[in-house]
Design a protein around this motif. Sequence first.
Motif, PDB file in Angstrom:
ATOM      1  N   GLU A   1       0.829  -1.212   0.000  1.00 30.34           N
ATOM      2  CA  GLU A   1       0.000   0.000   0.000  1.00 30.34           C
ATOM      3  C   GLU A   1       0.864   1.263   0.000  1.00 30.34           C
ATOM      4  OE1 GLU A   1      -2.297  -0.693   3.495  1.00 30.34           O
ATOM      5  OE2 GLU A   1      -4.026  -1.469   2.393  1.00 30.34           O
ATOM      6  N   ALA A   2       1.934   1.224   0.800  1.00 36.11           N
ATOM      7  CA  ALA A   2       2.803   2.393   0.930  1.00 36.11           C
ATOM      8  C   ALA A   2       3.812   2.502  -0.203  1.00 36.11           C
ATOM      9  CB  ALA A   2       3.536   2.349   2.266  1.00 36.11           C
ATOM     10  N   GLU A   3       3.940   1.447  -1.002  1.00 34.42           N
ATOM     11  CA  GLU A   3       4.910   1.396  -2.102  1.00 34.42           C
ATOM     12  C   GLU A   3       6.314   1.711  -1.589  1.00 34.42           C
ATOM     13  OE1 GLU A   3       3.665   3.839  -5.372  1.00 34.42           O
ATOM     14  OE2 GLU A   3       1.645   2.975  -5.434  1.00 34.42           O
ATOM     15  N   THR A   4       6.666   1.071  -0.464  1.00 33.38           N
ATOM     16  CA  THR A   4       7.953   1.357   0.181  1.00 33.38           C
ATOM     17  C   THR A   4       9.116   0.564  -0.408  1.00 33.38           C
ATOM     18  OG1 THR A   4       7.455  -0.329   1.865  1.00 33.38           O
ATOM     19  CG2 THR A   4       6.884   1.960   2.379  1.00 33.38           C
ATOM     20  N   ASP A   5       8.846  -0.585  -0.995  1.00 32.74           N
ATOM     21  CA  ASP A   5       9.942  -1.389  -1.545  1.00 32.74           C
ATOM     22  C   ASP A   5       9.418  -2.312  -2.636  1.00 32.74           C
ATOM     23  OD1 ASP A   5       9.519  -4.281  -0.296  1.00 32.74           O
ATOM     24  OD2 ASP A   5       9.118  -2.825   1.295  1.00 32.74           O
TER      25      ASP A   5
END
Length: 273
Positions: free
Chosen positions: A26-30
């Motif tokens: 969801e956060a598109e962190t990795d």
Amino acid sequence: MAFIDTYVKEILGLEVALFHARSRLEAETDSEALHDLRIAVRRIRSLLTPWRSLKEMTALREAAAEVGRLTTPARDLEVMASELELRGMPEAAATRLSRLKTDYRKILNDPALDGLFAALDQWPSAFRASEPSNDSRVMKQVIVKALTKQIDKLHCALDDEQYDRHELRILVKRTRYLTEAFPQLSPLSTKAAKSLKAVQSALGSWHDHFQWCLKVKLEPDLKSLEHLWAEASTGELRQAEDEMQKLKMLLPKISGKKMAVPKVARKTGADSK
């Protein structure tokens, strides 16, 4: 701790891992969030395998399978984009990476993912109320039987030179994941487990290149890599065949029975042309 408690704890731990992977997606962190989400789903499915006929497992088993199917295209696209970047084709990679954001949104908004979390929440009490969960000895017997059956199937497939290598790849994956789900009950030696992993890796690489060669017909910007992928596919299949010979020598002879494995015509990259 009773075996039933250890078993339930394992699946609940995977639910936590699944939740974290979803949050990262969801956060598109990795770039590994979807991969980790799929690993958690895969391990849940492996832990459920011995109980396929148990009605208390049906909802969770089907929910996990649905999420597996839902996420496969996006994961394939991730692997393809990574390959294109590696081959010095940033524009082609960027085109596919731009599609991934849309795919991620579809996965996160699909009811299947919420359905899996709902099934995970309901599952422990349903399973604890089932008959097998009341006896740790019976639980272990069911698991050992499932392991034995899977390894016997693999024996027969490896003995058949004409067995379809795509189907064999799936059989190897299932055997490895099941044995990793219950390492304390697995009859595989350390060497056999390593060999199983090596076969899966070689067949997986072959399968990727085989599928990419097929995509060339639909995606013209991949044309320049077709010859390279075809060569890689041939070499990886050869490596897989060598690894399979090693695995045959290392797999334990458990039941002594010859399983009835359906004969499937063998397919290779060359056969498809």
